[in-house]
Design a protein around this motif. Structure first.
Motif, PDB file in Angstrom:
ATOM      1  N   GLU A   1     -36.053  13.078   2.296  1.00  0.00           N
ATOM      2  CA  GLU A   1     -35.478  14.395   2.532  1.00  0.00           C
ATOM      3  C   GLU A   1     -34.055  14.493   1.994  1.00  0.00           C
ATOM      4  O   GLU A   1     -33.615  15.576   1.591  1.00  0.00           O
ATOM      5  CB  GLU A   1     -35.541  14.727   4.021  1.00  0.00           C
ATOM      6  N   ARG A   2     -33.341  13.377   1.976  1.00  0.00           N
ATOM      7  CA  ARG A   2     -32.006  13.384   1.359  1.00  0.00           C
ATOM      8  C   ARG A   2     -32.106  13.583  -0.151  1.00  0.00           C
ATOM      9  O   ARG A   2     -31.126  13.970  -0.795  1.00  0.00           O
ATOM     10  CB  ARG A   2     -31.256  12.080   1.680  1.00  0.00           C
ATOM     11  N   GLN A   3     -33.278  13.291  -0.720  1.00  0.00           N
ATOM     12  CA  GLN A   3     -33.513  13.546  -2.138  1.00  0.00           C
ATOM     13  C   GLN A   3     -34.049  14.958  -2.380  1.00  0.00           C
ATOM     14  O   GLN A   3     -34.520  15.282  -3.454  1.00  0.00           O
ATOM     15  CB  GLN A   3     -34.512  12.522  -2.701  1.00  0.00           C
ATOM     16  N   ASN A   4     -33.981  15.781  -1.340  1.00  0.00           N
ATOM     17  CA  ASN A   4     -34.425  17.174  -1.434  1.00  0.00           C
ATOM     18  C   ASN A   4     -35.941  17.295  -1.572  1.00  0.00           C
ATOM     19  O   ASN A   4     -36.452  18.271  -2.137  1.00  0.00           O
ATOM     20  CB  ASN A   4     -33.746  17.892  -2.612  1.00  0.00           C
ATOM     21  N   ALA A   5     -36.656  16.307  -1.061  1.00  0.00           N
ATOM     22  CA  ALA A   5     -38.127  16.344  -1.070  1.00  0.00           C
ATOM     23  C   ALA A   5     -38.637  16.827   0.287  1.00  0.00           C
ATOM     24  O   ALA A   5     -37.970  16.676   1.312  1.00  0.00           O
ATOM     25  CB  ALA A   5     -38.684  14.964  -1.373  1.00  0.00           C
ATOM     26  N   THR A   6     -39.829  17.404   0.278  1.00  0.00           N
ATOM     27  CA  THR A   6     -40.500  17.818   1.513  1.00  0.00           C
ATOM     28  C   THR A   6     -41.473  16.721   1.922  1.00  0.00           C
ATOM     29  O   THR A   6     -42.237  16.221   1.088  1.00  0.00           O
ATOM     30  CB  THR A   6     -41.270  19.138   1.295  1.00  0.00           C
ATOM     31  N   THR A   7     -41.455  16.328   3.204  1.00  0.00           N
ATOM     32  CA  THR A   7     -42.251  15.166   3.623  1.00  0.00           C
ATOM     33  C   THR A   7     -43.357  15.540   4.612  1.00  0.00           C
ATOM     34  O   THR A   7     -43.211  16.441   5.429  1.00  0.00           O
ATOM     35  CB  THR A   7     -41.363  14.085   4.273  1.00  0.00           C
ATOM     36  N   THR A   8     -44.461  14.808   4.494  1.00  0.00           N
ATOM     37  CA  THR A   8     -45.558  14.845   5.451  1.00  0.00           C
ATOM     38  C   THR A   8     -46.022  13.402   5.639  1.00  0.00           C
ATOM     39  O   THR A   8     -45.537  12.489   4.955  1.00  0.00           O
ATOM     40  CB  THR A   8     -46.738  15.710   4.943  1.00  0.00           C
ATOM     41  N   THR A   9     -46.950  13.164   6.553  1.00  0.00           N
ATOM     42  CA  THR A   9     -47.545  11.836   6.715  1.00  0.00           C
ATOM     43  C   THR A   9     -49.056  11.931   6.568  1.00  0.00           C
ATOM     44  O   THR A   9     -49.666  12.938   6.922  1.00  0.00           O
ATOM     45  CB  THR A   9     -47.204  11.217   8.082  1.00  0.00           C
ATOM     46  N   ARG A  10     -49.645  10.837   6.059  1.00  0.00           N
ATOM     47  CA  ARG A  10     -51.086  10.810   5.831  1.00  0.00           C
ATOM     48  C   ARG A  10     -51.572   9.366   5.790  1.00  0.00           C
ATOM     49  O   ARG A  10     -50.897   8.495   5.223  1.00  0.00           O
ATOM     50  CB  ARG A  10     -51.407  11.510   4.513  1.00  0.00           C
ATOM     51  N   ASP A  11     -52.704   9.116   6.406  1.00  0.00           N
ATOM     52  CA  ASP A  11     -53.346   7.796   6.347  1.00  0.00           C
ATOM     53  C   ASP A  11     -54.403   7.842   5.246  1.00  0.00           C
ATOM     54  O   ASP A  11     -55.510   8.342   5.444  1.00  0.00           O
ATOM     55  CB  ASP A  11     -53.976   7.457   7.700  1.00  0.00           C
TER      56      ASP A  11
END
Length: 236
Positions: free
Chosen positions: A195-205
């Protein structure tokens, strides 16, 4: 006579209270000592991992030592994935080197070092994944441990030799919209890093093994490169 018995009983009760207080104090001191030892080990291991595993700066044979007084050092299977609009473009078996001492944990994965687990974890050393903020270029450095399975445990202190033989291979992925996924138990630290790199995050297995991946989606069209730093690690 009753007064004498009362004095004896009073002294006995006082001695019992003192002994209970001393026992509680001893237990508290023991807990503090163990906690301080585990914290000192985690700090030392973080520093030693950073020195011993430096694939971006190294080529060829490199040696370092990881020291700790109480804990376990082991490898674990972990993957890094790069995805575009059509799905998974590349999967790299990066794996992890993980130190555990009580509730303390230090994990090296994909070139980053994280202390702790889940949302309480924090990034100690950043991975070699860089992106321009508003499109342009994405460079995914994948530090590949490439180690045979090995676990080292100690209750009396140990010095573990870590030997790497590093090579580098760059692949051009071309222009597109990309996501980077890192398999990790320390999701909080990796999420904040991306997120500090201006990316949007999610999680996934991705593979159903119970270990989630933090997926970072970078906005805009980017020209992407994958650089695999193959360390061929030996833990002795």
């Amino acid at each position: 006579m009753r007064r004498g018995q009362s004095n004896v009983v009073g002294v006995a009760l006082l001695l019992g209270t003192v002994m209970l207080s001393l026992a509680g104090l001893t237990a508290s001191v023991g807990f503090v000592v163990d906690s301080n030892t585990a914290t000192a080990d985690a700090t030392r291991v973080s520093t030693d991992m950073n020195r011993a595993l430096s694939p971006v700066e190294s080529t060829g044979v490199h040696r370092g030592r990881i020291l700790f007084s109480d804990g376990q050092l082991e490898t674990a299977e972990r993957e890094l994935r790069i995805l575009d609009d059509s799905g998974i473009v590349r999967t790299v078996q990066v794996d992890a080197l993980r130190f555990t001492s009580g509730s303390r944990r230090v994990t090296y994965v994909a070139g980053g070092i994280v202390r702790g687990t889940n949302d309480s974890a924090r990034m100690y050393s950043q991975p070699p994944i860089t992106a321009s903020r508003d499109g342009g270029v994405l460079v995914v450095g994948a530090a590949k441990l490439n180690a045979s399975e090995r676990a080292v445990s100690s209750k009396t202190g140990t010095s573990t030799l870590v030997r790497t033989n590093v090579t580098h291979a760059r692949t051009t992925l071309g222009n597109g919209t990309y996501r980077v996924a890192v398999e990790t138990e320390a999701t909080g630290a990796w999420r904040r890093y991306f997120e500090r790199q201006n990316a949007t995050t999610t999680t996934r297995d991705f593979d159903g093994d119970g270990i989630p991946s933090v997926v970072a989606e970078y906005s805009g069209q980017r020209f992407a490169y994958l650089v695999v730093h193959d360390m061929r690690t030996e833990v002795r």
